[in-house]
Motif scaffolding. Structure first.
Motif, short mmCIF file in Angstrom:
data_model
loop_
_atom_site.label_atom_id
_atom_site.label_comp_id
_atom_site.label_asym_id
_atom_site.label_seq_id
_atom_site.Cartn_x
_atom_site.Cartn_y
_atom_site.Cartn_z
N ASN A 171 -13.38 -3.09 -9.29
CA ASN A 171 -11.92 -3.06 -9.32
C ASN A 171 -11.37 -2.13 -10.40
N ARG A 179 -9.68 2.72 -9.48
CA ARG A 179 -8.44 2.61 -8.72
C ARG A 179 -8.56 3.23 -7.33
N LYS A 180 -9.33 4.28 -7.21
CA LYS A 180 -9.48 4.94 -5.91
C LYS A 180 -10.16 4.01 -4.91
N LEU A 199 -10.04 0.44 -5.42
CA LEU A 199 -9.18 -0.75 -5.38
C LEU A 199 -8.04 -0.57 -4.40
N VAL A 200 -7.38 0.58 -4.46
CA VAL A 200 -6.33 0.91 -3.50
C VAL A 200 -6.93 1.98 -2.59
N ARG A 201 -7.25 1.60 -1.37
CA ARG A 201 -7.97 2.52 -0.49
C ARG A 201 -7.02 3.55 0.11
N TYR A 202 -7.17 4.78 -0.36
CA TYR A 202 -6.38 5.89 0.15
C TYR A 202 -7.15 6.67 1.21
N TYR A 206 -14.99 6.77 2.09
CA TYR A 206 -14.85 5.55 1.30
C TYR A 206 -16.22 5.02 0.86
#
Length: 106
Positions: A69, A72-73, A75-78, A85
């Motif tokens: 966690n 950030r890349k 934790l927030v899946r862009y 991924y």
């Protein structure tokens, strides 16, 4: 679904945290053929009172999730592509392992 058949000659144990302390959860654990090992609510607090030097242990999975966690890349899946991924997950795992080895051997 269990992919690999369980061995029938040994008992199957399941360690769980306080979230699985209720009767419905314990009933499900036993129904699936496991011997439950669940810390009851307040057990850690009582242990801390008896032994002030005692520290509560976090489950390995919870610690691992916490480490992942921090990225950030992840934790927030862009990422739209699952391959990208998965590559990021592998890179994060490598960084975590490198940091842990550095703490032990560095």
């Amino acid at each position: 679904e269990i992919v690999i058949d369980r061995p029938t000659d040994i008992q199957q144990n399941l360690c769980a945290d306080k979230a699985y302390d209720g009767k419905p959860a314990l009933k499900t654990i036993v129904a699936h053929g496991y011997i439950p090992h669940v810390k009851t609510r307040g057990e850690e607090r009582q242990e801390k009172k008896r032994n002030p030097a005692w520290k509560a242990r976090r489950w390995v999975v919870e610690v691992s999730h916490s480490w992942f966690n921090r990225f950030r890349k992840i934790l927030v899946r862009y990422e739209k592509l699952s391959d990208t991924y998965m590559a990021l997950l592998h890179m994060a795992a490598a960084i975590i392992a490198y940091r842990k080895v550095g703490v032990i051997y560095g």
